[in-house]
Design a protein around this motif. Structure first.
Motif, mmCIF file in Angstrom:
data_model
loop_
_atom_site.group_PDB
_atom_site.id
_atom_site.type_symbol
_atom_site.label_atom_id
_atom_site.label_comp_id
_atom_site.label_asym_id
_atom_site.label_seq_id
_atom_site.Cartn_x
_atom_site.Cartn_y
_atom_site.Cartn_z
ATOM 1 N N LEU A 203 0.565 -1.071 0.011
ATOM 2 C CA LEU A 203 -0.007 0.064 0.504
ATOM 3 C C LEU A 203 0.547 1.032 0.092
ATOM 4 O O LEU A 203 0.520 1.979 -0.665
ATOM 5 N N LYS A 204 2.049 1.105 0.791
ATOM 6 C CA LYS A 204 2.792 2.870 0.926
ATOM 7 C C LYS A 204 4.367 1.701 1.570
ATOM 8 O O LYS A 204 4.566 1.342 2.064
ATOM 9 N N GLY A 205 4.850 2.848 0.802
ATOM 10 C CA GLY A 205 6.132 2.137 1.610
ATOM 11 C C GLY A 205 7.252 1.789 0.647
ATOM 12 O O GLY A 205 6.857 1.114 -1.332
ATOM 13 N N SER A 206 7.954 0.473 0.789
ATOM 14 C CA SER A 206 8.786 -0.464 0.404
ATOM 15 C C SER A 206 8.887 -1.487 1.070
ATOM 16 O O SER A 206 9.645 -1.218 2.358
ATOM 17 N N VAL A 207 9.235 -2.570 1.029
ATOM 18 C CA VAL A 207 9.739 -3.831 1.681
ATOM 19 C C VAL A 207 10.434 -4.687 0.981
ATOM 20 O O VAL A 207 10.388 -4.796 -0.309
ATOM 21 N N ARG A 208 11.452 -5.565 1.667
ATOM 22 C CA ARG A 208 11.889 -6.824 1.416
ATOM 23 C C ARG A 208 10.992 -7.699 1.661
ATOM 24 O O ARG A 208 10.495 -7.980 2.781
ATOM 25 N N ILE A 209 11.348 -9.084 0.672
ATOM 26 C CA ILE A 209 10.721 -10.742 1.269
ATOM 27 C C ILE A 209 11.718 -11.514 2.299
ATOM 28 O O ILE A 209 13.022 -11.320 0.649
ATOM 29 N N GLY A 210 11.491 -11.857 2.981
ATOM 30 C CA GLY A 210 12.826 -13.072 2.832
ATOM 31 C C GLY A 210 13.776 -12.801 2.818
ATOM 32 O O GLY A 210 14.358 -11.249 2.684
ATOM 33 N N PRO A 211 14.965 -13.891 2.315
ATOM 34 C CA PRO A 211 16.103 -12.958 2.332
ATOM 35 C C PRO A 211 16.788 -11.650 1.032
ATOM 36 O O PRO A 211 17.962 -11.600 0.811
ATOM 37 N N GLU A 212 15.609 -11.569 0.227
ATOM 38 C CA GLU A 212 15.795 -10.983 -0.784
ATOM 39 C C GLU A 212 16.487 -9.751 -0.523
ATOM 40 O O GLU A 212 16.064 -8.417 0.587
ATOM 41 N N SER A 213 16.953 -8.968 -1.596
ATOM 42 C CA SER A 213 17.489 -7.859 -1.411
ATOM 43 C C SER A 213 16.839 -6.710 -2.256
ATOM 44 O O SER A 213 17.314 -5.372 -2.034
ATOM 45 N N ILE A 214 16.428 -6.992 -2.866
ATOM 46 C CA ILE A 214 15.301 -5.318 -3.721
ATOM 47 C C ILE A 214 14.200 -6.182 -3.499
ATOM 48 O O ILE A 214 13.543 -6.384 -2.944
ATOM 49 N N PRO A 215 13.997 -4.191 -2.896
ATOM 50 C CA PRO A 215 12.808 -3.788 -2.179
ATOM 51 C C PRO A 215 11.511 -3.548 -2.887
ATOM 52 O O PRO A 215 11.636 -3.541 -4.819
ATOM 53 N N HIS A 216 10.381 -3.929 -3.180
ATOM 54 C CA HIS A 216 8.809 -3.715 -3.787
ATOM 55 C C HIS A 216 8.385 -2.388 -3.272
ATOM 56 O O HIS A 216 7.673 -2.180 -2.072
ATOM 57 N N GLN A 234 8.917 -13.235 6.996
ATOM 58 C CA GLN A 234 9.207 -12.654 6.868
ATOM 59 C C GLN A 234 9.471 -11.161 5.830
ATOM 60 O O GLN A 234 9.566 -10.836 4.411
ATOM 61 N N ILE A 235 9.161 -9.786 6.754
ATOM 62 C CA ILE A 235 8.881 -8.765 5.823
ATOM 63 C C ILE A 235 10.000 -7.082 6.817
ATOM 64 O O ILE A 235 9.495 -7.659 7.743
ATOM 65 N N THR A 236 10.795 -7.200 5.406
ATOM 66 C CA THR A 236 11.019 -5.802 6.341
ATOM 67 C C THR A 236 10.716 -4.894 5.238
ATOM 68 O O THR A 236 10.907 -3.913 4.185
ATOM 69 N N ALA A 237 10.825 -3.473 5.878
ATOM 70 C CA ALA A 237 10.718 -2.276 5.749
ATOM 71 C C ALA A 237 11.907 -1.584 5.688
ATOM 72 O O ALA A 237 12.341 -1.616 6.121
ATOM 73 N N THR A 238 11.766 -0.494 4.049
ATOM 74 C CA THR A 238 12.652 -0.937 3.866
ATOM 75 C C THR A 238 13.156 1.238 4.038
ATOM 76 O O THR A 238 13.365 2.172 3.497
ATOM 77 N N GLU A 239 11.678 1.645 4.229
ATOM 78 C CA GLU A 239 11.422 3.017 4.192
ATOM 79 C C GLU A 239 10.186 3.504 5.589
ATOM 80 O O GLU A 239 9.837 2.953 5.862
ATOM 81 N N ASP A 240 10.120 4.147 6.323
ATOM 82 C CA ASP A 240 9.056 4.388 7.033
ATOM 83 C C ASP A 240 7.890 4.922 6.250
ATOM 84 O O ASP A 240 8.067 5.299 4.947
ATOM 85 N N ASN A 241 7.023 4.520 7.512
ATOM 86 C CA ASN A 241 5.270 4.530 6.849
ATOM 87 C C ASN A 241 5.428 3.317 6.124
ATOM 88 O O ASN A 241 5.040 4.642 4.651
ATOM 89 N N THR A 242 5.360 2.849 6.034
ATOM 90 C CA THR A 242 5.065 1.355 4.782
ATOM 91 C C THR A 242 3.731 0.743 5.708
ATOM 92 O O THR A 242 3.893 0.795 6.788
ATOM 93 N N GLU A 243 3.307 0.248 4.799
ATOM 94 C CA GLU A 243 2.426 0.025 5.268
ATOM 95 C C GLU A 243 1.533 -1.408 4.041
ATOM 96 O O GLU A 243 1.710 -1.210 2.751
#
Length: 297
Positions: A203-216, A234-243
């Motif tokens: 919805l907002k911001g960007s995330v990485r999934i599992g061990p991957e390095s490319i954000p979505h 595993q979900i990693t938010a690579t920006e603040d205010n990610t949803e």
């Protein structure tokens, strides 16, 4: 993340392109589009924006559950069985449907809405159950805090279980539905039942999934793998205010035959549904006489 936690990975990525649909609604559709036709048990995923005075015309349904989660604004709804109400920001309506349940989504005056609507295929044995509603206001949706109430992440548990918190919603068929909100960059691990179909919508911001390095980036549906040793994601938010919304469901071993808003398991059942609708029987008794009040104001 515990040693026994093995993350799913992204196996397909679909951009949801905004198009106009209904009476002035702007819709981003992924599941149900040509790029992602079916993802059992999920039939359709729409992320939509409706301006004041617009909405969706009265229409019938049979054979699926419809889940509407309000991200912004509020919307009135109504059906031929006499159900009516308002879905507010942060609220959800979970509707299991078999008969004639036409409804309109219209804004309360001076508002616009943004929402996510999910269609879930019902198991064959439940396709002719009486329509039922489970509605939760924003204060009734349970919230999990993976890193504590003062931490950077909160999970709205619309259905299923997350970090010790369980939703009161009881779907027909297995389905977990979460709205994950990252106020700051962070990483969480969400358990998912083994073998279930799962996906994420950004919805907002960007995330990485599992061990991957490319954000979505936003407005993508990420279909996740379902290997036997994978216990969650595993979900990693690579920006603040990610949803993101994260949804998982138990796959159905049944054929999907869909004709517009009718979803059955054979052509014969679709033909019977069309006859029921045409002759106003088996739940469609008001099909040709009922008109919603909110749709004709």
């Amino acid at each position: 993340m515990a040693v026994s936690s093995v993350s799913r990975t992204v196996v397909k990525k679909v951009l949801s392109v905004e198009t106009e649909e209904g009476a002035g609604a702007l819709v981003r559709r992924s599941i149900g589009s040509m790029k992602l036709r079916n993802l059992t048990p999920f039939l359709m995923l729409d992320h939509f924006h409706v301006s004041k005075g617009a909405g969706f015309p009265d229409h019938p349904h049979r054979g699926q559950a419809t889940v509407t989660y309000m991200l912004e604004g509020s919307s009135r709804h109504e059906d031929s069985a006499g159900h009516k109400g308002t879905i507010e920001t942060g609220g959800v309506q979970w509707m299991d449907e078999e008969s004639f349940t036409p409804r309109c989504l219209y804004m309360i005056p001076a508002t616009q809405i943004r929402a996510v609507q999910l269609w879930i295929d019902l198991p064959k044995e439940h396709k002719m159950v009486e329509p039922s509603y489970q509605e939760l206001g924003p204060s009734e949706i349970a919230t999990a805090y993976p890193e504590g109430i003062d931490g950077p992440v909160e999970v709205k548990v619309i259905s299923g279980k997350s970090h010790g918190v369980e939703s009161p919603v009881r779907p027909l068929g297995g389905c977990w539905y979460f709205h994950v909100i990252f106020k700051k960059r962070a990483t969480i691990f969400q358990d998912i039942p083994t073998g279930w179909t799962s996906f994420m919508y950004t919805l907002k911001g960007s995330v990485r999934i599992g061990p991957e390095s490319i954000p979505h980036e936003p407005f993508h549906t990420l279909v996740l793998s379902s290997e036997a040793n994978e216990t969650g994601v595993q979900i990693t938010a690579t920006e603040d205010n990610t949803e993101v919304v994260l949804i998982a469901g138990e796959p159905l071993d049944q054929t999907v035959v869909q004709y517009g808003p009718f979803v059955m398991t054979s052509r014969e059942e679709i033909q019977k549904t069309l006859m029921d609708y045409q002759y106003g029987r088996n739940g469609f008794e008001k099909a040709h006489t009922w008109k919603s009040e909110i749709g004709h104001m």
